[in-house]
Scaffold this active site. Sequence first.
Site, mmCIF file in Angstrom:
data_model
loop_
_atom_site.group_PDB
_atom_site.id
_atom_site.type_symbol
_atom_site.label_atom_id
_atom_site.label_comp_id
_atom_site.label_asym_id
_atom_site.label_seq_id
_atom_site.Cartn_x
_atom_site.Cartn_y
_atom_site.Cartn_z
ATOM 1 N N ASN A 166 29.363 -8.594 24.718
ATOM 2 C CA ASN A 166 28.638 -8.152 23.514
ATOM 3 C C ASN A 166 27.637 -7.094 23.960
ATOM 4 O O ASN A 166 26.624 -7.420 24.576
ATOM 5 C CB ASN A 166 27.923 -9.351 22.877
ATOM 6 C CG ASN A 166 27.039 -8.932 21.717
ATOM 7 O OD1 ASN A 166 27.157 -7.817 21.204
ATOM 8 N ND2 ASN A 166 26.150 -9.826 21.295
ATOM 9 N N LYS B 209 25.795 -5.250 22.152
ATOM 10 C CA LYS B 209 24.640 -5.132 21.240
ATOM 11 C C LYS B 209 24.385 -3.656 20.907
ATOM 12 O O LYS B 209 25.317 -2.892 20.743
ATOM 13 C CB LYS B 209 23.408 -5.810 21.849
ATOM 14 C CG LYS B 209 23.728 -7.219 22.356
ATOM 15 C CD LYS B 209 22.522 -8.035 22.639
ATOM 16 C CE LYS B 209 22.930 -9.338 23.316
ATOM 17 N NZ LYS B 209 21.906 -10.347 23.300
ATOM 18 N N HIS C 74 26.033 -14.527 15.013
ATOM 19 C CA HIS C 74 25.253 -14.377 16.244
ATOM 20 C C HIS C 74 23.788 -14.690 15.934
ATOM 21 O O HIS C 74 23.277 -14.316 14.868
ATOM 22 C CB HIS C 74 25.403 -12.955 16.801
ATOM 23 C CG HIS C 74 24.843 -12.831 18.186
ATOM 24 N ND1 HIS C 74 23.495 -12.715 18.426
ATOM 25 C CD2 HIS C 74 25.450 -12.835 19.399
ATOM 26 C CE1 HIS C 74 23.296 -12.641 19.733
ATOM 27 N NE2 HIS C 74 24.473 -12.715 20.346
ATOM 28 N N GLU D 108 21.084 -13.438 16.833
ATOM 29 C CA GLU D 108 20.217 -12.292 16.516
ATOM 30 C C GLU D 108 20.370 -11.902 15.051
ATOM 31 O O GLU D 108 19.419 -11.464 14.410
ATOM 32 C CB GLU D 108 20.525 -11.122 17.469
ATOM 33 C CG GLU D 108 19.940 -11.392 18.845
ATOM 34 C CD GLU D 108 20.620 -10.684 19.998
ATOM 35 O OE1 GLU D 108 21.396 -9.736 19.765
ATOM 36 O OE2 GLU D 108 20.392 -11.105 21.143
ATOM 37 N N GLU E 278 26.053 -20.853 21.787
ATOM 38 C CA GLU E 278 25.031 -19.996 22.392
ATOM 39 C C GLU E 278 23.649 -20.557 22.075
ATOM 40 O O GLU E 278 23.090 -20.248 21.006
ATOM 41 C CB GLU E 278 25.123 -18.584 21.818
ATOM 42 C CG GLU E 278 26.407 -17.870 22.132
ATOM 43 C CD GLU E 278 26.187 -16.361 22.124
ATOM 44 O OE1 GLU E 278 26.374 -15.754 23.176
ATOM 45 O OE2 GLU E 278 25.775 -15.817 21.103
ATOM 46 N N GLY F 79 19.606 -13.763 26.431
ATOM 47 C CA GLY F 79 18.768 -12.647 26.874
ATOM 48 C C GLY F 79 17.494 -13.078 27.576
ATOM 49 O O GLY F 79 16.592 -12.269 27.789
ATOM 50 N N SER G 158 22.832 -15.877 28.871
ATOM 51 C CA SER G 158 22.460 -15.515 30.241
ATOM 52 C C SER G 158 23.533 -15.871 31.273
ATOM 53 O O SER G 158 23.222 -16.268 32.403
ATOM 54 C CB SER G 158 21.105 -16.122 30.617
ATOM 55 O OG SER G 158 20.089 -15.607 29.774
HETATM 56 C C1 PEP Z 1 24.797 -12.639 23.604
HETATM 57 O O1 PEP Z 1 24.314 -11.606 23.190
HETATM 58 O O2 PEP Z 1 25.636 -13.239 22.920
HETATM 59 C C2 PEP Z 1 24.354 -13.145 24.909
HETATM 60 C C3 PEP Z 1 24.822 -14.295 25.315
HETATM 61 O O3 PEP Z 1 23.465 -12.365 25.600
HETATM 62 P P1 PEP Z 1 22.996 -12.608 27.148
HETATM 63 O O4 PEP Z 1 24.248 -12.828 27.947
HETATM 64 O O5 PEP Z 1 22.286 -11.347 27.504
HETATM 65 O O6 PEP Z 1 22.127 -13.813 27.145
#
Ligand code: PEP
Length: 251
Positions: free
Chosen positions: A9, A11, A96, A98, A168, A174, A213
């Site tokens: 992803n 972003k 997601h 976000e 997630e 992040g 992460s």
């Molecule tokens: C994500 O954006 O779905 C994500 C898991 O980001 P990160 O790997 O940076 O934590």
Amino acid sequence: MRRSLVAGNWKMHGSRESIADLLQALIRESGLGVDGVDLVVCPPLPYLQMCQQLLSGSVWQLGAQNVHSQPCGAYTGEVAAPMLAEFSVRYVLVGHSERRQLARETDALVAEKFSAVLRHAMRPILCLGETLEQRESGRAEEVVAAQLNTVLEHSGVSAMADAVIAYEPVWAIGTGCTASAGQAQEMHRFIRELMARRSAKVASQIRIIYGGSVNAGNARELFAQSDIDGGLVGGASLKADEFITICKSVS
Ligand code: PEP
């Protein structure tokens, strides 16, 4: 046997030049030992056409980061599922965290987006996860169950056969603070058990991937868990070497 999946992803990162460089490196490297895994990248929307062209003939598939629930209409700034399908998009992230947080997407709206993706023959990657406050107050399973059940009630369990679930935890996205392999496996098993109450067949077939992460150092242990079928990778998917190492960790 479930086929693993790793999705990047990206972003709101990248430029025409950096994304072309990244894709070329991913295509080159994925020839060197990434087998038996579905590989997906979700670039920012303006780069979809360029990515479609660059990925053509490679093992990589295209994903999108968001979609509108309606097929067309007066929705300034939005993108509809049939538009994504025209660019060979195969997977679409829905729900997601976000978007749940920053765009205030509700469970009900996520459920509508989920069915819009399926109606246009693409696969939704349904993101579920609890905040730190929800985990610390012992409500993680309740929150994840509510997110999943809204989609199941809207679309039915059979719709899940073509979907992917991404667990997630919001506190791990992040932040550099990954869920331990044990914490992730526990929630993945819980999600699969929730599905099994409606259909044992769909529960055993659906891919549940972990995001939060993931990096080259922790991917192998996470992906070795019996209910973890791959990963949704944010920051680490922007670095070709690290992303390929993560993809190899699952294959
Ligand atoms: C994500 O954006 O779905 C994500 C898991 O980001 P990160 O790997 O940076 O934590």
